[in-house]
Write a protein that holds these residues in place. Structure first.
Motif, PDB file in Angstrom:
ATOM      1  N   GLY A  30       0.800  -1.206   0.056  1.00 51.50           N
ATOM      2  CA  GLY A  30       0.084   0.004  -0.038  1.00 51.50           C
ATOM      3  C   GLY A  30       0.932   1.173   0.024  1.00 51.50           C
ATOM      4  N   ARG A  31       0.262   2.304  -0.275  1.00 49.69           N
ATOM      5  CA  ARG A  31       0.999   3.469  -0.408  1.00 49.69           C
ATOM      6  C   ARG A  31       1.089   4.286   0.751  1.00 49.69           C
ATOM      7  NH1 ARG A  31       0.478   6.560  -5.404  1.00 49.69           N
ATOM      8  NH2 ARG A  31       0.123   8.284  -4.413  1.00 49.69           N
ATOM      9  N   LYS A  32       2.194   4.854   1.016  1.00 43.73           N
ATOM     10  CA  LYS A  32       2.288   5.733   2.334  1.00 43.73           C
ATOM     11  C   LYS A  32       1.945   7.158   2.022  1.00 43.73           C
ATOM     12  CE  LYS A  32       6.295   2.708   3.830  1.00 43.73           C
ATOM     13  NZ  LYS A  32       7.611   2.420   3.953  1.00 43.73           N
ATOM     14  N   GLY A  33       1.377   7.753   3.003  1.00 44.72           N
ATOM     15  CA  GLY A  33       1.361   9.078   2.932  1.00 44.72           C
ATOM     16  C   GLY A  33      -0.210   9.567   2.397  1.00 44.72           C
ATOM     17  N   ALA A  34      -0.305  10.509   1.528  1.00 45.48           N
ATOM     18  CA  ALA A  34      -1.666  10.705   0.953  1.00 45.48           C
ATOM     19  C   ALA A  34      -2.010   9.819  -0.009  1.00 45.48           C
ATOM     20  CB  ALA A  34      -1.283  12.173   0.184  1.00 45.48           C
ATOM     21  N   GLY A  35      -3.205   9.921  -0.120  1.00 44.91           N
ATOM     22  CA  GLY A  35      -3.913   8.795  -1.096  1.00 44.91           C
ATOM     23  C   GLY A  35      -3.766   9.370  -2.491  1.00 44.91           C
ATOM     24  N   LEU A  36      -4.202   8.478  -3.260  1.00 45.68           N
ATOM     25  CA  LEU A  36      -3.854   8.583  -4.619  1.00 45.68           C
ATOM     26  C   LEU A  36      -4.719   9.816  -5.439  1.00 45.68           C
ATOM     27  CD1 LEU A  36      -3.056   7.205  -7.495  1.00 45.68           C
ATOM     28  CD2 LEU A  36      -5.084   5.785  -7.581  1.00 45.68           C
ATOM     29  N   SER A  37      -4.162  10.440  -6.212  1.00 45.10           N
ATOM     30  CA  SER A  37      -4.891  11.774  -6.817  1.00 45.10           C
ATOM     31  C   SER A  37      -5.317  11.443  -8.331  1.00 45.10           C
ATOM     32  CB  SER A  37      -3.837  13.054  -6.851  1.00 45.10           C
ATOM     33  OG  SER A  37      -2.932  12.566  -7.905  1.00 45.10           O
ATOM     34  N   PRO A  38      -6.231  12.159  -8.664  1.00 53.67           N
ATOM     35  CA  PRO A  38      -6.707  12.178 -10.094  1.00 53.67           C
ATOM     36  C   PRO A  38      -5.591  12.416 -11.017  1.00 53.67           C
ATOM     37  CG  PRO A  38      -8.168  13.348  -8.853  1.00 53.67           C
ATOM     38  CD  PRO A  38      -7.157  12.972  -7.960  1.00 53.67           C
ATOM     39  N   GLU A  39      -4.761  13.275 -10.693  1.00 50.19           N
ATOM     40  CA  GLU A  39      -3.697  13.704 -11.692  1.00 50.19           C
ATOM     41  C   GLU A  39      -2.911  12.344 -11.816  1.00 50.19           C
ATOM     42  OE1 GLU A  39      -5.768  17.071 -10.372  1.00 50.19           O
ATOM     43  OE2 GLU A  39      -4.670  15.638  -9.223  1.00 50.19           O
ATOM     44  N   GLU A  40      -2.588  11.651 -10.776  1.00 48.60           N
ATOM     45  CA  GLU A  40      -1.700  10.484 -11.085  1.00 48.60           C
ATOM     46  C   GLU A  40      -2.235   9.334 -11.981  1.00 48.60           C
ATOM     47  OE1 GLU A  40       0.914   9.663  -7.173  1.00 48.60           O
ATOM     48  OE2 GLU A  40      -1.196  10.108  -6.593  1.00 48.60           O
TER      49      GLU A  40
ATOM     50  N   GLU B 166      -8.194  -3.013 -12.191  1.00 49.26           N
ATOM     51  CA  GLU B 166      -7.518  -3.980 -11.257  1.00 49.26           C
ATOM     52  C   GLU B 166      -5.685  -3.604 -11.632  1.00 49.26           C
ATOM     53  OE1 GLU B 166      -7.372  -6.211  -8.983  1.00 49.26           O
ATOM     54  OE2 GLU B 166      -9.803  -5.548  -8.873  1.00 49.26           O
ATOM     55  N   GLU B 167      -5.417  -3.215 -12.797  1.00 47.27           N
ATOM     56  CA  GLU B 167      -4.131  -2.854 -13.233  1.00 47.27           C
ATOM     57  C   GLU B 167      -3.705  -1.704 -12.350  1.00 47.27           C
ATOM     58  OE1 GLU B 167      -1.364  -1.107 -16.701  1.00 47.27           O
ATOM     59  OE2 GLU B 167      -2.702  -2.714 -17.001  1.00 47.27           O
ATOM     60  N   LEU B 168      -4.416  -0.660 -12.424  1.00 53.04           N
ATOM     61  CA  LEU B 168      -4.190   0.934 -11.534  1.00 53.04           C
ATOM     62  C   LEU B 168      -4.315   0.248 -10.160  1.00 53.04           C
ATOM     63  CD1 LEU B 168      -6.719   2.959 -13.845  1.00 53.04           C
ATOM     64  CD2 LEU B 168      -4.358   3.070 -13.709  1.00 53.04           C
ATOM     65  N   SER B 169      -4.959  -0.474  -9.682  1.00 53.14           N
ATOM     66  CA  SER B 169      -4.946  -1.051  -8.099  1.00 53.14           C
ATOM     67  C   SER B 169      -3.593  -1.424  -7.814  1.00 53.14           C
ATOM     68  CB  SER B 169      -6.111  -1.794  -7.829  1.00 53.14           C
ATOM     69  OG  SER B 169      -6.087  -2.391  -6.597  1.00 53.14           O
ATOM     70  N   ARG B 170      -3.024  -2.211  -8.774  1.00 52.38           N
ATOM     71  CA  ARG B 170      -1.872  -2.814  -8.515  1.00 52.38           C
ATOM     72  C   ARG B 170      -0.530  -1.846  -8.494  1.00 52.38           C
ATOM     73  NH1 ARG B 170      -4.213  -7.274 -11.503  1.00 52.38           N
ATOM     74  NH2 ARG B 170      -3.232  -6.130 -13.404  1.00 52.38           N
ATOM     75  N   ALA B 171      -0.616  -1.123  -9.616  1.00 55.25           N
ATOM     76  CA  ALA B 171       0.411  -0.173  -9.980  1.00 55.25           C
ATOM     77  C   ALA B 171       0.391   1.012  -9.013  1.00 55.25           C
ATOM     78  CB  ALA B 171      -0.147   0.400 -11.365  1.00 55.25           C
ATOM     79  N   PHE B 172      -0.631   1.174  -8.384  1.00 55.21           N
ATOM     80  CA  PHE B 172      -0.571   2.216  -7.166  1.00 55.21           C
ATOM     81  C   PHE B 172      -0.605   1.869  -5.786  1.00 55.21           C
ATOM     82  CE2 PHE B 172      -2.072   4.905 -11.030  1.00 55.21           C
ATOM     83  CZ  PHE B 172      -0.776   5.799 -10.852  1.00 55.21           C
ATOM     84  N   GLY B 173      -1.075   0.400  -5.884  1.00 58.88           N
ATOM     85  CA  GLY B 173      -1.062  -0.154  -4.408  1.00 58.88           C
ATOM     86  C   GLY B 173      -2.209   0.417  -3.558  1.00 58.88           C
ATOM     87  N   VAL B 174      -3.224   0.663  -4.277  1.00 63.42           N
ATOM     88  CA  VAL B 174      -4.295   0.916  -3.638  1.00 63.42           C
ATOM     89  C   VAL B 174      -5.789   0.054  -3.740  1.00 63.42           C
ATOM     90  CG1 VAL B 174      -3.441   3.527  -3.611  1.00 63.42           C
ATOM     91  CG2 VAL B 174      -5.263   2.653  -5.334  1.00 63.42           C
ATOM     92  N   PRO B 175      -6.804   0.226  -3.038  1.00 63.60           N
ATOM     93  CA  PRO B 175      -7.869  -0.561  -3.504  1.00 63.60           C
ATOM     94  C   PRO B 175      -8.600  -0.309  -4.578  1.00 63.60           C
ATOM     95  CG  PRO B 175      -7.785   0.310  -1.073  1.00 63.60           C
ATOM     96  CD  PRO B 175      -6.730   0.923  -1.773  1.00 63.60           C
ATOM     97  N   PRO B 176      -9.266  -1.320  -5.520  1.00 63.03           N
ATOM     98  CA  PRO B 176      -9.884  -0.875  -6.411  1.00 63.03           C
ATOM     99  C   PRO B 176     -11.016   0.034  -6.348  1.00 63.03           C
ATOM    100  CG  PRO B 176      -9.547  -3.372  -6.193  1.00 63.03           C
ATOM    101  CD  PRO B 176      -9.077  -2.788  -4.839  1.00 63.03           C
ATOM    102  N   GLU B 177     -11.681   0.128  -5.330  1.00 67.51           N
ATOM    103  CA  GLU B 177     -12.546   0.964  -4.942  1.00 67.51           C
ATOM    104  C   GLU B 177     -12.333   2.449  -5.003  1.00 67.51           C
ATOM    105  OE1 GLU B 177     -11.868  -1.523  -2.960  1.00 67.51           O
ATOM    106  OE2 GLU B 177     -13.380  -3.023  -3.582  1.00 67.51           O
ATOM    107  N   GLU B 178     -10.955   2.551  -4.512  1.00 67.51           N
ATOM    108  CA  GLU B 178     -10.367   4.143  -4.587  1.00 67.51           C
ATOM    109  C   GLU B 178     -10.150   4.459  -6.107  1.00 67.51           C
ATOM    110  OE1 GLU B 178      -6.692   6.560  -2.981  1.00 67.51           O
ATOM    111  OE2 GLU B 178      -7.134   4.557  -1.955  1.00 67.51           O
ATOM    112  N   VAL B 179      -9.775   3.453  -6.946  1.00 66.39           N
ATOM    113  CA  VAL B 179      -9.667   3.863  -8.176  1.00 66.39           C
ATOM    114  C   VAL B 179     -10.711   3.954  -8.996  1.00 66.39           C
ATOM    115  CG1 VAL B 179      -8.793   2.555 -10.315  1.00 66.39           C
ATOM    116  CG2 VAL B 179      -7.387   2.312  -8.308  1.00 66.39           C
TER     117      VAL B 179
END
Length: 307
Positions: free
Chosen positions: A239-249, A262-275
């Motif tokens: 999982g990511r440390k610090g701030a959550g995933l941003s739309p810009e990323e 699912e790929e975005l979830s793996r790439a950024f290490g965040v739950p699919p729901e957040e993506v």
């Protein structure tokens, strides 16, 4: 922005990307390219992104983010940037983190490019065909390029570089996968002797809708014939440390390659729901759209709306 990520790379770990050319400046117009059709087909090197712009963005990113490796890559061929050797030199002075370069192998004849690549830790190079006819069909190179030259230059690089050469072959059904193509590639690999040979196929929306990939069983069989490893999607990273995933990323990632949730979830290490929540917002704003490919929903940036 010239710097994106870091994202979870299936080959390199947590990778901070540095994009040295605008989308899509390239020396090839590959039928399978996930970024889309080449808009400027050229072997002419120029300062497509300034050295100061690249280094300021990278220095800021290294202060704010964690990564395992810095990767010169992105929306076209990075070695087309005239300042590519200086970027390599500056990064070497800036950090001790490993440096990787993704390249289509077409600029190795340029002495400055060749010498700079000799100094990086990982050169992830492409060679999709060793027969001229198939090379032209799958890669649609700029005038003056040849498969024979690519093989010869890769051999020279392998003999002089201090790091590792990882060679990727991408097969498109009916284009560069005939028995004579596989035999020519096998012979080329024997001559080049890369540290790793990796086999891939079309797995996301390509530049040409008719470009089709091989079935997993076919890819596995050919990987054995070529003594290469079939590339597979990596598991989700930590999982990511610090701030959550941003739309810009997310938008930055999708501007370089279409991807499913699912790929975005793996790439950024965040739950699919957040993506999904971010993708819904970007879709509503007209920044991204969906495309169905091989029964799977991919997201990609809308033309003219990507960073």
């Amino acid at each position: 922005m010239p710097v994106f990520g870091p994202v979870r790379s299936r080959r390199l770990g947590l990778s901070l990307g540095v994009d040295l050319v605008p989308r899509k400046v390239c020396s090839m117009d590959c039928v399978y390219c996930e970024v889309g059709r080449t808009t400027l087909l050229t072997t002419q090197r120029a300062e497509y992104r300034s050295l100061s712009e690249v280094m300021e963005a990278l220095e800021r990113a290294l202060r704010e983010k964690e990564c395992d490796v810095i990767t010169l890559t992105g929306s076209g061929e990075p070695t087309l940037n005239l300042r590519f050797p200086e970027v390599v030199e500056r990064i070497r002075r800036l950090t001790s983190k490993p440096l990787a370069v993704l390249t289509n192998s077409t600029l190795l004849a340029e002495p400055e490019v060749f010498e700079a690549l000799c100094e990086v830790d990982f050169v992830l190079a492409s060679l999709d065909a060793a027969r001229e006819e198939s090379f032209r069909r799958v890669n649609r190179p700029a005038p003056g390029l040849s498969a024979r030259e690519l093989v010869e230059n890769l051999m020279a690089l392998r003999g002089k570089m201090r790091g590792q050469l990882w060679l990727e072959i991408l097969l498109v059904r009916g284009i560069n996968d005939a028995p004579e193509d596989i035999e020519a590639l096998r012979q080329a690999l024997e001559r080049i002797r890369p540290h790793r040979a990796q086999l891939n196929t079309v797995v996301r929306p390509p530049a040409e809708p008719w470009a089709r990939g091989l079935a997993p069983a076919e890819l596995l069989a050919l990987s054995r014939e070529l003594s290469a490893e079939p590339l597979t999607v990596s598991p989700r990273g930590p999982g990511r440390k610090g701030a959550g995933l941003s739309p810009e990323e997310v938008e930055g990632y999708l501007s370089r390659r279409p991807a499913p949730v699912e790929e975005l979830s793996r790439a950024f290490g965040v739950p699919p729901e957040e993506v999904r929540e971010i993708l819904d917002r970007l879709t509503t704003r007209g920044r991204v759209r969906t495309v169905l490919f091989r029964g799977e929903t991919f997201y990609r940036t809308v033309a003219g709306g990507s960073p």
